[in-house]
Scaffold this active site. Sequence first.
Site, PDB file in Angstrom:
ATOM      1  N   LYS A 234      29.590  -8.550   8.620  1.00  0.00           N
ATOM      2  CA  LYS A 234      28.886  -8.296   9.868  1.00  0.00           C
ATOM      3  C   LYS A 234      27.659  -7.411   9.628  1.00  0.00           C
ATOM      4  O   LYS A 234      27.607  -6.658   8.654  1.00  0.00           O
ATOM      5  CB  LYS A 234      29.815  -7.579  10.859  1.00  0.00           C
ATOM      6  CG  LYS A 234      30.971  -8.417  11.364  1.00  0.00           C
ATOM      7  CD  LYS A 234      31.822  -7.619  12.323  1.00  0.00           C
ATOM      8  CE  LYS A 234      33.001  -8.441  12.823  1.00  0.00           C
ATOM      9  NZ  LYS A 234      32.590  -9.554  13.697  1.00  0.00           N
ATOM     10  N   ARG A 308      41.367 -16.246  14.630  1.00  0.00           N
ATOM     11  CA  ARG A 308      42.107 -17.488  14.876  1.00  0.00           C
ATOM     12  C   ARG A 308      43.086 -17.788  13.745  1.00  0.00           C
ATOM     13  O   ARG A 308      44.080 -18.493  13.960  1.00  0.00           O
ATOM     14  CB  ARG A 308      41.127 -18.635  15.100  1.00  0.00           C
ATOM     15  CG  ARG A 308      40.245 -18.985  13.942  1.00  0.00           C
ATOM     16  CD  ARG A 308      39.003 -19.762  14.354  1.00  0.00           C
ATOM     17  NE  ARG A 308      38.031 -18.901  15.027  1.00  0.00           N
ATOM     18  CZ  ARG A 308      36.878 -19.328  15.547  1.00  0.00           C
ATOM     19  NH1 ARG A 308      36.557 -20.608  15.484  1.00  0.00           N
ATOM     20  NH2 ARG A 308      36.046 -18.494  16.126  1.00  0.00           N
TER      21      ARG A 308
END
Length: 454
Positions: A234, A308
């Site tokens: 990130k 996920r």
Amino acid sequence: MIFLFADDPLPPAIGPDEFAAETGDMVITHGEKDRTLYVGMGDRSKAKPHTWRKATASAARHLEKKGSTRIQIHVPDDCVTVDPIVEGALLGLYRYDRFLDEKRKNKPKVANLDLVVSASRLATAKEEARQAALASKATNWMREIGNTPPNIMTPAALAAQAKALASRSGIQCRILEPADLEKEGMGGILAVGSGSVNTPRLIVLEWMKGEPGEPVTAVVGKAITFDSGGYCIKPPASMPEMKFDKMGGCAVLGIMAAAADLGLRRNLVGVIASAENLIDGEAYRPGDVLTTCDGKTVEVIDTDAEGRLVLADAIAHARQKYRPDLILEMSTLTGACMVALGTDRAGIFTDHEPSREKLIRIGESTGERLWHLPIGDEYEEAMRSDIAFIKNLGSRQGGASSAASFLRKWAEDIPFVHLDIAGPASIEKDVPHACKGASGFGVRLITRFLFEKP
């Protein structure tokens, strides 16, 4: 604390030039021994439960800043139930001060709240206040966990919080540590946690208080205690807020605590997938193929789409072990949902219309508002893999819906609801009715849903 609408007469001591009773207006009058805060409510016809909640929270925070340690709240009959006022005060007065210096930490705090209601509603108001106080207590407890820095609130520490909850509430708790995860074949959780010395956990909480033979409802949450993005790292500016990537799992803890404290009479299981997504020589990579506990394979395209992966194992575990009548999953899953809806609403993704309609209605009342977004087969083509069952990332277009559609694969034939709480899970800066940090989103919403669920 006294509430006034714009069409109410003003007290003699207040002139219309200093207080118009519009939403957000406040004015204090001083007596010999006490002071009174008048709180503007605006248009009477537009007052909803969350209007009362926000007004009470703002007023309570204002009084605490003025040094008040006891607040008496006059509840008008216009407020049909007292729970939004109790919740507003208790949620509004929460602040995270664990690491502050003593001077700031020891500022006066409100220690007592008194409600003044009409005699005809006293008994009902007492019960409403009791339930609201317990729901707020569970919410603030999960906010405290959510605000705790990642060097302290690791997956193991989160599991310890779950154990502590179980020991004081009668909830059954089971923690799957790395060896257990290996045995269960939970390749998603293990991969995401493989780059950190703080090893992953699957936390399972059971509250089985329904009648014999009644189905189980499963609430599932993502708890990434810190998310660097892995090798798909990130930007630095995004990193400090990544302790809030655990808020779905924290919400499950709060829901289980509220269910126990309020005496929910149904079978409920909470499953929390917790890991820390970091980088080292053992970390998983783009191009890896992972196998989840039910045998499905996933080609990793992006290590920053890690939520996920851990949730796939958690959802499959809930499905296989409990065969629930509903899997309700919460996660700070996608930035795409936040781009679509902003920070005030969560996205709800489901084909299960009864649950969708009820959750949206309840959310309008609790102030945890939802907006329905699509979930469907049309998003699966972009996730088709040449070498595995599915890829962990689809197209940038419809990113929140493709993530929801990915998760639904692991629910299979079980009715499935996904709440993407990336926007409202945390508050970027102090606002009149709440402090910066974890918001507590979802606890009161799902708790009320569970009590209303047939």
